[in-house]
Design a protein around this motif. Structure first.
Motif, PDB file in Angstrom:
ATOM      1  N   ILE A 212      18.981  -7.989  15.379  1.00  0.00           N
ATOM      2  CA  ILE A 212      17.926  -8.290  14.404  1.00  0.00           C
ATOM      3  C   ILE A 212      17.441  -9.722  14.564  1.00  0.00           C
ATOM      4  CG2 ILE A 212      17.474  -8.559  11.936  1.00  0.00           C
ATOM      5  CD1 ILE A 212      19.415  -6.228  11.450  1.00  0.00           C
ATOM      6  N   THR A 213      18.365 -10.670  14.756  1.00  0.00           N
ATOM      7  CA  THR A 213      17.970 -12.075  14.915  1.00  0.00           C
ATOM      8  C   THR A 213      17.105 -12.260  16.148  1.00  0.00           C
ATOM      9  OG1 THR A 213      19.974 -12.822  13.791  1.00  0.00           O
ATOM     10  CG2 THR A 213      18.844 -14.413  15.200  1.00  0.00           C
ATOM     11  N   GLU A 214      17.499 -11.632  17.251  1.00  0.00           N
ATOM     12  CA  GLU A 214      16.724 -11.755  18.483  1.00  0.00           C
ATOM     13  C   GLU A 214      15.337 -11.145  18.316  1.00  0.00           C
ATOM     14  OE1 GLU A 214      19.205  -9.871  21.325  1.00  0.00           O
ATOM     15  OE2 GLU A 214      20.539 -11.610  21.589  1.00  0.00           O
ATOM     16  N   GLU A 215      15.277  -9.994  17.652  1.00  0.00           N
ATOM     17  CA  GLU A 215      13.956  -9.358  17.441  1.00  0.00           C
ATOM     18  C   GLU A 215      13.088 -10.208  16.518  1.00  0.00           C
ATOM     19  OE1 GLU A 215      12.521  -6.639  18.745  1.00  0.00           O
ATOM     20  OE2 GLU A 215      14.223  -6.534  20.119  1.00  0.00           O
ATOM     21  N   MET A 216      13.685 -10.783  15.479  1.00  0.00           N
ATOM     22  CA  MET A 216      12.910 -11.628  14.570  1.00  0.00           C
ATOM     23  C   MET A 216      12.385 -12.861  15.293  1.00  0.00           C
ATOM     24  SD  MET A 216      12.618 -10.257  11.577  1.00  0.00           S
ATOM     25  CE  MET A 216      12.200 -11.650  10.523  1.00  0.00           C
ATOM     26  N   GLN A 217      13.178 -13.433  16.195  1.00  0.00           N
ATOM     27  CA  GLN A 217      12.717 -14.594  16.949  1.00  0.00           C
ATOM     28  C   GLN A 217      11.567 -14.224  17.880  1.00  0.00           C
ATOM     29  OE1 GLN A 217      16.327 -15.936  18.792  1.00  0.00           O
ATOM     30  NE2 GLN A 217      16.913 -17.220  17.043  1.00  0.00           N
TER      31      GLN A 217
ATOM     32  N   LEU B 260      11.935 -15.388   9.106  1.00  0.00           N
ATOM     33  CA  LEU B 260      13.011 -15.731  10.038  1.00  0.00           C
ATOM     34  C   LEU B 260      14.163 -16.403   9.317  1.00  0.00           C
ATOM     35  CD1 LEU B 260      13.736 -15.705  13.078  1.00  0.00           C
ATOM     36  CD2 LEU B 260      12.769 -17.994  13.220  1.00  0.00           C
ATOM     37  N   LEU B 261      13.864 -17.264   8.357  1.00  0.00           N
ATOM     38  CA  LEU B 261      14.910 -17.948   7.617  1.00  0.00           C
ATOM     39  C   LEU B 261      15.669 -16.998   6.695  1.00  0.00           C
ATOM     40  CD1 LEU B 261      13.043 -21.266   6.770  1.00  0.00           C
ATOM     41  CD2 LEU B 261      14.815 -20.901   8.491  1.00  0.00           C
ATOM     42  N   THR B 262      14.964 -16.034   6.157  1.00  0.00           N
ATOM     43  CA  THR B 262      15.638 -15.028   5.334  1.00  0.00           C
ATOM     44  C   THR B 262      16.655 -14.256   6.162  1.00  0.00           C
ATOM     45  OG1 THR B 262      13.709 -14.798   3.895  1.00  0.00           O
ATOM     46  CG2 THR B 262      15.297 -12.988   3.897  1.00  0.00           C
ATOM     47  N   GLU B 263      16.277 -13.899   7.375  1.00  0.00           N
ATOM     48  CA  GLU B 263      17.219 -13.213   8.262  1.00  0.00           C
ATOM     49  C   GLU B 263      18.390 -14.128   8.620  1.00  0.00           C
ATOM     50  OE1 GLU B 263      19.460 -11.199  10.834  1.00  0.00           O
ATOM     51  OE2 GLU B 263      18.054 -10.432   9.326  1.00  0.00           O
TER      52      GLU B 263
END
Length: 473
Positions: free
Chosen positions: A398-403, A416-419
């Protein structure tokens, strides 16, 4: 020339000396060392000389020169903890009781002279405690059981310290790992809060979003301060258990807890193993054996509470100066008119029944503790491995996809910060789950081998307190 009875009394005492116990070279520590080595594969040392203290200090320094693993911390504590050394001193004192109980009573020799009206009398007397001599084999046998109990108590104190050190090490390392994680989170939260302030000044975000970022930074700062205090306290507890001070306080701990084992241990016969190996149960069994022997001794001596037999040699001089010698003996004993020993027999019987019921209760509790410890071990392993296999890998995806989406401007910085906050919560949960697993692993070892269960009690001391200190006579 000694009176024939006195010679017989001394001969009887000399015969008793043939079964006397002698002081062992190591004060009974061989049993403690064997149990410790077999159970947790660690060495123990009873420091009694300057040379022994120097050897222990050298070993401790070598262990502290490297990053301190849980096994190394346990070994340092077993060599350096003064409270454990005091427990070994108690074992040495118990051996003195064993030797004392195996010795026959010392005979008492007295000389008295009475003069008056021109006559004088000289009396020599040898007094021996016949009851103590008669019950010497019983008392010696009971004293050996008591000494065996003392050895097991010293071994139990050793295992308790080892369990406490292992738990303290797990908590200290987990606390340090949490401090590192929250330090990074605080740095990110601080940058986000500063960005939110600047964006708020330009009107890009509203006050609600700005306050959310600022409160996250404030909460993370408070969490970090709490984690640092916890890390300091757990490290100090570990240092206390290892008996360290001054230069020894700069020991190094691992940066993180070790990885989970590939698979959990399968222990189908854990209840049987616990009942067979628990040292507190062995102590309670020995206590029951000693009480049974004390009961037999009480039955044998119920009608005689005091029997002193004195050999007398009396030399008298009459008024005319002609000396003559008198010989004989004197017997003193209590007549059981009001108490024929029934009270003491009843006391011994009820004390035995009390210890038997306590032992049975303890055995039932040990089986339950073993089952519960294994269930906690398995469930904590499943939870920690679930974090490792499922939650953290998914959070990483999820972090990689959000980035990637942030780079392509599909999501804004606040998504992004919420994740990032959610990922932080998962990482904290993973550390906590691994800590619980390693604590449960330590509890499982304790439940099988003995020691101090966290928050539990040990009934062996209660059983011992119920026993008559003198063997029931």
């Amino acid at each position: 020339m000694a009176h024939p009875f006195a010679r017989g009394l001394l001969a009887f005492a000399a015969l008793g000396l043939s079964g006397c116990a002698a002081f062992s070279p190591d004060s009974g520590m061989t049993t403690v060392a064997d149990l410790t080595s077999r159970t947790i594969n660690k060495d123990v040392a009873f420091v009694r000389t300057a040379e022994g203290a120097a050897a222990v200090n050298d070993g401790v320094r070598r262990l502290l020169s490297r990053t301190l693993s849980a096994d190394a911390a346990v070994q340092v504590a077993l060599l350096n903890n003064k409270g454990l050394q005091a427990a070994y001193n108690e074992l040495a004192l118990a051996e003195t009781d064993l030797v004392e109980q195996s010795l026959p009573p010392n005979p008492v020799f007295s000389v008295s002279r009475i003069a008056g009206d021109g006559a004088s009398e000289v009396e020599r007397q040898v007094v021996g405690d016949i009851l103590a001599l008669a019950t010497l084999p019983f008392r010696s046998d009971i004293a050996r059981d008591r000494f065996r109990q003392a050895q097991l108590r010293a071994a139990l104190a050793t295992l308790r310290l080892a369990a406490d050190v292992r738990r303290a090490h797990v908590r200290a390392v987990a606390a340090n790992e949490m401090v590192v994680l929250l330090t990074d989170a605080k740095s990110t939260a601080e940058s986000t809060a500063q960005l939110a302030v600047k964006l708020g000044e330009t009107g890009s975000i509203n006050k609600l979003d700005q306050a959310r970022e600022q409160v996250f930074y404030a909460e993370t700062t408070a969490d970090l301060a709490t984690a640092r205090q916890a890390a300091t306290s757990t490290r100090e507890r570990l240092a206390r258990l290892m008996g360290l001070w001054d230069d020894g306080l700069d020991f190094r701990l691992p940066n993180a807890l070790p990885p989970l084992p590939r698979r959990p241990s399968a222990l189908p016969s854990i209840e049987t193993d616990a009942v067979a190996h628990r040292i507190d149960l062995q102590i309670a069994r020995l206590e029951l054996t000693a009480l049974a022997k004390s009961l037999n001794l009480t039955e044998a001596t119920r009608f005689v509470t005091l029997l002193d037999l004195a050999g007398i040699s009396r030399r008298t001089q009459d008024p005319e100066g002609a000396p003559f010698r008198e010989r004989g003996f004197d017997v003193q004993f209590q007549i059981p008119i009001f108490d024929g020993g029934e009270v003491r027999v009843r006391q011994a019987t009820e004390t035995y029944n009390l210890a038997f019921n306590r032992l049975t209760e303890r055995a039932v509790n040990v089986r339950s503790e073993a089952r519960d410890a294994y269930r906690a071990y398995r469930s904590s392993y499943d939870i920690a491995s679930h974090y490792q296999r499922e939650i953290l890998p998914l959070r990483k995806i999820i972090t990689e996809e959000m980035q990637l989406r942030f780079s392509s401007m599909q999501v804004d910085i606040f998504a992004l910060l919420t994740e990032a906050r959610q990922r932080l919560a998962s990482l904290r949960g993973a550390i906590d789950a691994r800590q619980r697993f390693f604590l449960a692993q330590s509890e499982l070892q304790t439940a099988v081998n003995g020691g101090a269960l966290a928050g539990g009690t040990d009934n062996s001391t209660t059983i011992a307190a119920a026993a008559p200190a003198d063997g029931g006579h």
